[in-house]
Design an enzyme around this catalytic site. Structure first.
Site, mmCIF file in Angstrom:
data_model
loop_
_atom_site.group_PDB
_atom_site.id
_atom_site.type_symbol
_atom_site.label_atom_id
_atom_site.label_comp_id
_atom_site.label_asym_id
_atom_site.label_seq_id
_atom_site.Cartn_x
_atom_site.Cartn_y
_atom_site.Cartn_z
ATOM 1 N N GLU A 25 0.805 -1.214 0.000
ATOM 2 C CA GLU A 25 0.000 0.000 0.000
ATOM 3 C C GLU A 25 0.844 1.273 0.000
ATOM 4 O O GLU A 25 0.355 2.353 0.342
ATOM 5 C CB GLU A 25 -0.938 -0.004 1.210
ATOM 6 C CG GLU A 25 -1.952 -1.121 1.198
ATOM 7 C CD GLU A 25 -2.731 -1.215 2.495
ATOM 8 O OE1 GLU A 25 -3.747 -0.523 2.616
ATOM 9 O OE2 GLU A 25 -2.321 -1.974 3.393
ATOM 10 N N SER A 153 -6.319 -2.916 1.773
ATOM 11 C CA SER A 153 -6.776 -2.400 0.479
ATOM 12 C C SER A 153 -7.284 -3.497 -0.456
ATOM 13 O O SER A 153 -7.215 -3.362 -1.680
ATOM 14 C CB SER A 153 -5.657 -1.608 -0.221
ATOM 15 O OG SER A 153 -5.383 -0.426 0.479
ATOM 16 N N TYR A 219 -9.585 2.720 -5.497
ATOM 17 C CA TYR A 219 -8.601 3.733 -5.869
ATOM 18 C C TYR A 219 -8.594 4.155 -7.333
ATOM 19 O O TYR A 219 -8.006 5.177 -7.664
ATOM 20 C CB TYR A 219 -7.196 3.229 -5.500
ATOM 21 C CG TYR A 219 -7.054 2.896 -4.041
ATOM 22 C CD1 TYR A 219 -7.137 3.884 -3.068
ATOM 23 C CD2 TYR A 219 -6.862 1.583 -3.623
ATOM 24 C CE1 TYR A 219 -7.019 3.579 -1.721
ATOM 25 C CE2 TYR A 219 -6.734 1.264 -2.277
ATOM 26 C CZ TYR A 219 -6.817 2.262 -1.338
ATOM 27 O OH TYR A 219 -6.702 1.971 -0.008
ATOM 28 N N ARG A 258 -11.166 2.827 11.204
ATOM 29 C CA ARG A 258 -12.340 2.677 10.355
ATOM 30 C C ARG A 258 -12.763 1.224 10.382
ATOM 31 O O ARG A 258 -11.934 0.328 10.181
ATOM 32 C CB ARG A 258 -12.021 3.103 8.920
ATOM 33 C CG ARG A 258 -13.272 3.420 8.088
ATOM 34 C CD ARG A 258 -12.958 3.590 6.618
ATOM 35 N NE ARG A 258 -12.779 2.286 5.986
ATOM 36 C CZ ARG A 258 -11.675 1.928 5.333
ATOM 37 N NH1 ARG A 258 -10.644 2.751 5.248
ATOM 38 N NH2 ARG A 258 -11.603 0.735 4.766
ATOM 39 N N ASP A 260 -15.155 -1.810 8.894
ATOM 40 C CA ASP A 260 -15.938 -2.243 7.741
ATOM 41 C C ASP A 260 -16.943 -3.304 8.189
ATOM 42 O O ASP A 260 -16.592 -4.243 8.918
ATOM 43 C CB ASP A 260 -15.027 -2.816 6.663
ATOM 44 C CG ASP A 260 -14.059 -1.770 6.108
ATOM 45 O OD1 ASP A 260 -14.363 -0.566 6.227
ATOM 46 O OD2 ASP A 260 -13.005 -2.159 5.571
ATOM 47 N N GLU A 273 -13.617 -6.093 9.222
ATOM 48 C CA GLU A 273 -12.257 -5.785 9.647
ATOM 49 C C GLU A 273 -12.178 -4.374 10.208
ATOM 50 O O GLU A 273 -13.109 -3.573 10.059
ATOM 51 C CB GLU A 273 -11.271 -5.929 8.487
ATOM 52 C CG GLU A 273 -11.492 -4.958 7.345
ATOM 53 C CD GLU A 273 -10.434 -5.100 6.262
ATOM 54 O OE1 GLU A 273 -9.292 -4.661 6.502
ATOM 55 O OE2 GLU A 273 -10.758 -5.630 5.178
ATOM 56 N N ASN A 275 -9.479 -1.016 10.226
ATOM 57 C CA ASN A 275 -8.279 -0.375 9.701
ATOM 58 C C ASN A 275 -7.810 0.657 10.717
ATOM 59 O O ASN A 275 -8.546 1.590 11.041
ATOM 60 C CB ASN A 275 -8.592 0.328 8.373
ATOM 61 C CG ASN A 275 -9.054 -0.637 7.309
ATOM 62 O OD1 ASN A 275 -8.255 -1.198 6.586
ATOM 63 N ND2 ASN A 275 -10.368 -0.860 7.219
ATOM 64 N N GLY A 279 -7.059 5.450 5.035
ATOM 65 C CA GLY A 279 -6.647 6.424 4.034
ATOM 66 C C GLY A 279 -6.976 7.842 4.465
ATOM 67 O O GLY A 279 -7.994 8.085 5.111
#
Length: 316
Positions: A25, A153, A219, A258, A260, A273, A275, A279
């Site tokens: 990443e 990602s 992305y 964050r 998900d 998951e 993070n 980002g």
């Protein structure tokens, strides 16, 4: 949202924005880190951007800084390794500590923690070799999504709808030198919830014509849609936000993150998951959610940096 604790940029001292890294990443981290650096400079913070291409100890060796804003995504920056280095160096930093970072980076161990607390997450099966294929099919059926446990990602992930695809998905995920598992495919809608200093931001509903929310959808594609407001009732969104906070607490995730999550066709929330270094470009998901409650990108960066003020290696 809690009031700002730091009013004067000088109180932060000299801030090293760590970006880049050597994980898959890297490119995203460079973009995130540059955006954070520019936002700090615009607010008068004495910041320096450091591209960590090798040892973080060497990267910090010739510069005197007071704290670190970590924006290195993936292994080496998000998995507890960098956090341990910074603690040894006595440098306060943004994000979670060593244990929470290591657990959250490992999606498989994350699921085990949630399962132990009775939090719902899709069924899974660990794939150690092709000899596990039949047992996996017997347990999960099809479709499934196969994941390398320690990549972010959506790198190395693929959907399998039959035995041949499952074998190919295992081969792909195995290239990333970590545990591989198949996860039961969730029919439903996908959401993400940012958590800032223990409080949830508005949920965002993700919609993509791709097979799933993969690297391209995240992305590159211009077909991905982000819905904020997310379309849930106020009560249901509050439940989702509370679940995200609980999911973070289960792993001792602090500072910012964050989460998900899917809501499946039966209305059940399924955690996917966490993070711990999301980002941070001006079009990323956490800034998008913050903007929905009147927090600009610059203020968000300030608030995240504030969480480093508890002391070396002890984010708020």
């Amino acid at each position: 949202m809690k009031p700002l604790r730091i009013k004067n940029a000088a109180d932060f001292g000299k801030v090293a924005v760590l970006l880049g890294g050597s994980a898959a990443e890297r490119e995203i981290s460079l973009n995130s880190g540059n955006a954070v650096y520019q936002a700090l400079k615009a607010q008068g913070v004495d910041a320096v951007a450091i591209d960590v291409t090798g040892s973080p100890i060497e990267a910090l060796a010739n510069i005197k800084v007071d704290r670190v804003f970590n924006v290195i995504h993936g292994r080496g920056g998000e998995d507890g390794v960098l956090q341990a280095v910074l603690q040894v160096l006595g440098l306060p930093y943004t994000g979670s500590g060593v244990m929470a970072s290591a657990l959250s980076m490992d999606k498989l161990r994350t699921k085990l923690c949630w399962q132990g607390l009775g939090l719902s997450t899709p069924l899974w099966f660990v794939l150690k070799s092709t000899t596990d294929i039949d047992a996996c099919i017997a347990k999960l059926g099809f479709p499934v999504i196969v994941k390398p446990a320690q990549e972010g990602s959506s790198i190395g992930m693929s959907k399998a709808t039959n035995r041949d695809e499952l074998t190919a998905a295992l081969e792909l995920a195995s290239q990333f030198h970590c545990d591989v598992y198949a996860e039961q495919w969730v029919q439903g809608q996908e959401y993400t919830v940012g958590v800032l200093d223990g409080e949830a931001l508005p949920a965002i509903r993700l919609e993509t014509p791709n097979t799933f929310y993969d690297f391209d959808a995240k992305y590159r594609a211009n077909t991905t849609q982000y819905h904020c407001p997310c379309g849930l009732s106020a009560e249901r969104e509050q439940q989702l936000q509370a679940l995200a906070v609980q999911a973070c607490q289960a792993l001792n995730v602090k500072s910012w993150a964050r989460v998900d999550v899917f809501i499946d066709s039966n209305g059940q929330s399924q955690l996917i998951e966490v993070n711990t270094v999301p980002g941070m470009t001006d079009h990323s998901l956490v800034p998008m959610a913050a903007k929905a409650v009147g927090i600009s990108f610059e203020e968000l960066v300030w608030r995240i940096l504030e969480t480093s003020m508890a002391g070396a290696g002890e984010p708020v």
